[in-house]
Design an enzyme around this catalytic site. Sequence first.
Site, PDB file in Angstrom:
ATOM      1  CD  GLU A  42      -1.613   3.698  -6.140  1.00  0.00           C
ATOM      2  OE1 GLU A  42      -2.758   2.915  -6.754  1.00  0.00           O
ATOM      3  OE2 GLU A  42      -1.070   3.022  -5.511  1.00  0.00           O
ATOM      4  CG  HIS A  81      -2.024  -0.746  -7.336  1.00  0.00           C
ATOM      5  ND1 HIS A  81      -2.519   0.330  -6.566  1.00  0.00           N
ATOM      6  CD2 HIS A  81      -1.978  -1.747  -6.826  1.00  0.00           C
ATOM      7  CE1 HIS A  81      -2.890  -0.566  -5.405  1.00  0.00           C
ATOM      8  NE2 HIS A  81      -2.585  -1.958  -5.743  1.00  0.00           N
ATOM      9  NE  ARG A 141      -4.217  -1.407   0.048  1.00  0.00           N
ATOM     10  CZ  ARG A 141      -4.374  -2.438  -0.689  1.00  0.00           C
ATOM     11  NH1 ARG A 141      -3.224  -2.628  -1.401  1.00  0.00           N
ATOM     12  NH2 ARG A 141      -5.612  -3.209  -0.898  1.00  0.00           N
TER      13      ARG A 141
END
Length: 530
Positions: free
Chosen positions: A265, A283, A236
């Site tokens: 993000e 990601h 994370r």
Amino acid sequence: MAPVSIKRILITESVDQGCKRILQENGIQVTEKLNMTKDELIAEIKDYDGLIVRSATKVTAEIINAADNLKIVGRAGTGVDNVNVDAATKKGVIVMNTPSGNTISAAELTCAMIMSLSRHVPQAVMSMKAGNWDRKKFMGSELYGKVLGIAGLGRIGKEVATRMQSFGMKTIGYDPITPPEVSATWGVDQMSLEQMWPLCDYITVHTPLMPSTTGLLNDASFAKCKKGVKVVNCARGGIIDEAALLRALESGQCGGAGLDVFEEEPPKNRALVDHYNVISCPHLGASTREAQARCGQDIGTQIVDLLKGRALIGAVNAQALASSFFPESHLWIRLGEAMGAVLRSGSPANLPFSQVEITTIGESLKCFTDLLSSATLMGLLKDSSKNGPNLINALTIAEEVGIKVNKKHSDGTPAMSQTACVIDLSISGTSFKATGSVHGEIPVLVELAGSRFWQPVPLSGNLLFLKAASTPLLLPEITGVLAAAGVGIESFTASAACDGDQWCCVGLSSPVCDLSVLKSVVNEANQVSI
């Protein structure tokens, strides 16, 4: 016992079609609407019992509060950072993720990052594509004999450890939950973070993002590491302090970083992404066909298992439901809620209770303490919240209204073979207590305010609880008053006398419209419909 009923589910992101198939095969209507704006979702969600998302949909408090029928939010993936769990809990909505769906994919990406950092693979690739042949520039190092520190030894941390051990790495780690003797069985020596930082050649983090893990790797921890340590974050964004990481890279304290996740993000600040010694991905931890299929199918299966009363997997805010899947659990839920309702009916409105103590008695009830506590609060707190208390939010509502809840368990004594639940309210310093149990398949009240009933009172129907002086004329007098009020008696149970008074429970054909008609024959009168 199925804790919830779900008929319609909205899916707002691309999820494996196996999810939809599993839900539909079990009678659930599924609607897919992708790429919805927040306002569109707020307008749409009111028609659904369930919502399934991945990571792009932000399930905010505003969205949850707009969903009057919402009972479950399913996250097809690990972590629930994009769901306001507190708001969901307050409203009694289950939040569920798929804890094992992307374990292998995330672990494999982490290993790929570690290997790429050791041999500068991405940089060498880009150099070749630019037409260069520069062998000396990309001198790497072996993983064999190096120390890998793993912060977080859950499913993913374990899989990373076992894979990197095959390269001859020594694996050490830290986890506040996994016992050291357990991690030792898969080759990880546990120690404190303070002990771990100076030993590591590589560090990888696999924790959820929470206040205690935010900035886990920061200026202070980097200063304790070996010079040139390499770090990986496929968990994370925010677990590694990005500003501290950039400073460590520029000073040489950190020799390289593999980042799949970021504090924001996509990242607007490109300093880390553009740094020569940083390998970054958008990601991709769960971005494999296998992980997506597994997460989609898992969330569908978990929801169906919940509805069928088979199992509770992946729920992050519904601990009380864990024991609701035992065959007899529904009887104890009914008992707790009914006893709570009885005590609520006897609590003066102008003297609210400030504390409640729930005690389960008997070895077989040891796993039911949390469940019975939440069920009791459901009965006690009915009508105290616009959302209505349920097994998920009862403790939260109690805390909000200032009620202290104590939960206890006692295995009992040889003289007490009966399983029971004891609820003790504190009202302005005065105790108001009830004891109940389950006889056969019937929840019953055994004792009220220190007075034990000659026969247990079945907790169902319209019940009138009376406290009056113990006299042979009590029943005829009550019968006469109720008959005059047009109410029939279906059952009558009395307790042993205590200090000249006794409690009675009268089963009624219908509720009494005006309890004041009983003032002439009793000291107290309360009624409840169960």
